[in-house]
Design a protein around this motif. Structure first.
Motif, PDB file in Angstrom:
ATOM      1  N   UNK A 439      33.053  30.483  35.915  1.00  0.00           N
ATOM      2  CA  UNK A 439      31.151  30.482  35.666  1.00  0.00           C
ATOM      3  C   UNK A 439      30.766  31.322  36.517  1.00  0.00           C
ATOM      4  N   UNK A 440      32.013  32.357  38.036  1.00  0.00           N
ATOM      5  CA  UNK A 440      31.835  32.544  38.295  1.00  0.00           C
ATOM      6  C   UNK A 440      31.780  34.361  38.356  1.00  0.00           C
ATOM      7  N   UNK A 441      31.222  35.099  37.636  1.00  0.00           N
ATOM      8  CA  UNK A 441      31.407  36.826  37.279  1.00  0.00           C
ATOM      9  C   UNK A 441      31.656  37.249  38.414  1.00  0.00           C
ATOM     10  N   UNK A 442      31.017  37.667  39.507  1.00  0.00           N
ATOM     11  CA  UNK A 442      30.980  38.183  41.164  1.00  0.00           C
ATOM     12  C   UNK A 442      31.672  39.558  40.393  1.00  0.00           C
ATOM     13  N   UNK A 443      30.347  39.611  40.025  1.00  0.00           N
ATOM     14  CA  UNK A 443      29.472  41.242  39.960  1.00  0.00           C
ATOM     15  C   UNK A 443      29.423  41.829  41.154  1.00  0.00           C
ATOM     16  N   UNK A 444      28.936  41.126  41.381  1.00  0.00           N
ATOM     17  CA  UNK A 444      28.168  41.822  43.306  1.00  0.00           C
ATOM     18  C   UNK A 444      28.917  42.202  44.135  1.00  0.00           C
ATOM     19  N   UNK A 445      30.919  41.931  43.890  1.00  0.00           N
ATOM     20  CA  UNK A 445      31.832  42.260  44.852  1.00  0.00           C
ATOM     21  C   UNK A 445      31.672  43.585  43.885  1.00  0.00           C
ATOM     22  N   UNK A 446      32.446  44.235  42.480  1.00  0.00           N
ATOM     23  CA  UNK A 446      32.705  45.023  41.842  1.00  0.00           C
ATOM     24  C   UNK A 446      31.388  46.642  41.832  1.00  0.00           C
ATOM     25  N   UNK A 447      30.436  46.002  41.821  1.00  0.00           N
ATOM     26  CA  UNK A 447      29.586  47.568  42.191  1.00  0.00           C
ATOM     27  C   UNK A 447      29.347  47.654  43.229  1.00  0.00           C
TER      28      UNK A 447
END
Length: 480
Positions: A439-447
């Motif tokens: 469920x944890x996409x962690x997009x904030x870590x990729x941007x």
């Protein structure tokens, strides 16, 4: 700027330089785990005395049984569940010192030598004796294949029984490390959360034992990573078909080893079928259903042997009758126990080592609680906001899995009619949390590259400190 202009004269090198310059530390989490966390597992293999992981006595007996081709449980004339086991294995697990250490948290490893016993003097022979291991005998054999291979290699190279035990531990550790490394490497979703879960002291402690739990956790992690990897799901061809099928097989090990995890397997089985960008899900779904059918047949076959006489008042058959006559007990006892014990179970999931008698430093628990709770809550909230029904279904499956774990232990371990559930341990929650990482996409870590590096480096450092602290806890428990 000048450096960039000079490098532009060499296009191939320039592209390599830019790729290296902007590579996220987040994308290298598998290397951080492999270099800084995995070594703790190898240390624990030899640092932890034999049979000091929960139920390792019984797991070693099961390992020996599987190594000799005995896969089904048996029953002796006294109706005790177990099977024929090598006489040397029985001698080793019955050494008084090992049993004393496991049942007395004040006792150290020198209790073994004080009994004038030399474990190294126990050799392999062709004799077998019945060993009662009712809590592991009904387990599916596949969870012990790695350990059994370790015993077979040891026997053929002339090692004694205790050395064979350590070699099996070591082989399990290597397999779990490899599975975990590649799980983190190819995972597309909650990679950082998976890093944390696979760095729990309890996870590492199980990796360093002959228990099937370490294999189940590592297999579940790699299976989930393969099944949910976008590149693998989107591409066609025999190679990718076999990869998707291998992911389901790995995940099925968790269900075969602990039946309450079957819902997690079913969840990812249907995700293979309904993945929106893949038109070849059916080709994997059908053999996945076959695996599910084998699981059902296995559960039916071993049901008569599912007896846990460690608590004499426990009676699974009578408990099932009690539940039928009192269905509200499922809410009043089973569900309430699962909810009321969340904090205690979390502590056990993070790491209460030894025979559940070796706690870590208080700071270690604070660090892991902070990381897990914040990342889980934040990730689930974002997931529910973006993909409401999909996320709610995932949460429901996770909660039902925890409920089934509590129910299984209420039936098999708890005296009939008791108002609480016995035998629930935090490590049973680890595969459930591995599922939640999806469920944890962690997009904030990729941007945000710089921000990402700081967060990942901090989390990796904190988990390294927790791992180091766990080694000192083991040292203090058994040697000082």
């Amino acid at each position: 700027m000048i450096l960039h202009k000079k490098l532009e004269l060499y296009p191939g090198f320039y592209e390599w330089f830019i790729a290296r310059r902007y590579t996220l530390l987040y994308d290298k989490l598998h290397y951080l785990w492999g270099f800084f966390i995995a070594p703790f597992v190898i240390v624990m293999v030899f640092f932890t005395p034999p049979f000091q992981v929960p139920d390792e006595f019984s797991h070693f007996a099961k390992t020996d049984q599987v190594s000799r081709g005995v896969f089904m449980p048996g029953m002796n004339k006294d109706s005790l569940v177990g099977n024929q086991t090598s006489a040397g294995v029985k001698k080793l697990i019955e050494i008084k010192g090992y049993n004393d250490i496991a049942s007395n948290k004040e006792m150290k490893v020198d209790a073994i030598t004080s009994n004038n016993v030399r474990p190294s003097g126990i050799l392999w022979d062709h004799k077998t004796e019945f060993v009662k291991n009712s809590n592991t005998a009904p387990y599916f054999a596949a969870g012990y294949f790695v350990q059994a291979i370790g015993l077979l290699i040891s026997k053929n190279t002339g090692l004694n029984v205790i050395s064979s035990f350590y070699f099996s531990r070591y082989l399990v550790a290597l397999v779990c490390i490899v599975f975990s490394f590649f799980a983190i490497k190819i995972y597309d979703y909650g990679k950082l959360m998976m890093f944390v879960i696979l760095s729990f002291p309890m996870t590492l402690f199980e990796y360093a034992s002959v228990s099937q739990d370490g294999i189940l956790i590592a297999s579940a992690a790699l299976g989930i990573a393969i099944i949910t990897n976008d590149d693998i799901r989107e591409k066609s061809g025999k190679k990718y078909y076999l990869l998707r099928l291998s992911g389901l097989l790995l995940l099925s090990l968790a269900a075969f080893g602990k039946p309450p995890y079957v819902l997690i397997y079913v969840y990812f089985l249907f995700s293979v079928l309904f993945y929106r960008r893949s038109g070849n899900g059916l080709s994997v779904f059908v053999p996945g259903l076959v695996i599910l059918g084998v699981f059902v047949l296995w559960c039916v076959a071993v049901a008569p042997y599912t007896r846990i006489p460690l608590i004499t008042e426990a009676n699974p058959a009578a408990q099932i009758v009690y539940i039928k006559n009192n269905p509200l007990v499922l809410v009043d006892v089973v569900l309430r126990n699962a909810i009321n014990n969340v904090d205690a179970l979390s502590m056990g999931m993070f790491g209460i080592l030894g025979w559940l008698d070796t706690k870590l430093s208080s700071n270690s628990y604070v660090i892991m609680k902070l990381l897990v709770y914040v990342m889980t809550v934040a990730g689930v909230v974002v997931s529910v906001y973006k993909k409401r029904y999909y996320a709610l279904m995932s949460i429901l499956i996770a909660l039902l899995s925890l409920f089934l774990i509590s129910l299984a232990l209420y039936i098999s371990w708890t005296p009939v009619g008791q108002g609480s559930v016995e035998g629930v341990q935090g490590r049973y929650m680890i595969p459930v949390f591995l599922m939640i990482t999806y469920l944890l996409r962690e997009d904030w870590l990729k941007k945000h590259k710089n921000y990402s590096k700081a967060v990942v480096a901090t989390v990796a450092f904190l988990m390294y400190a927790v791992g180091l602290s766990s080694l000192f806890s083991i040292l203090q428990r058994y040697y000082i």
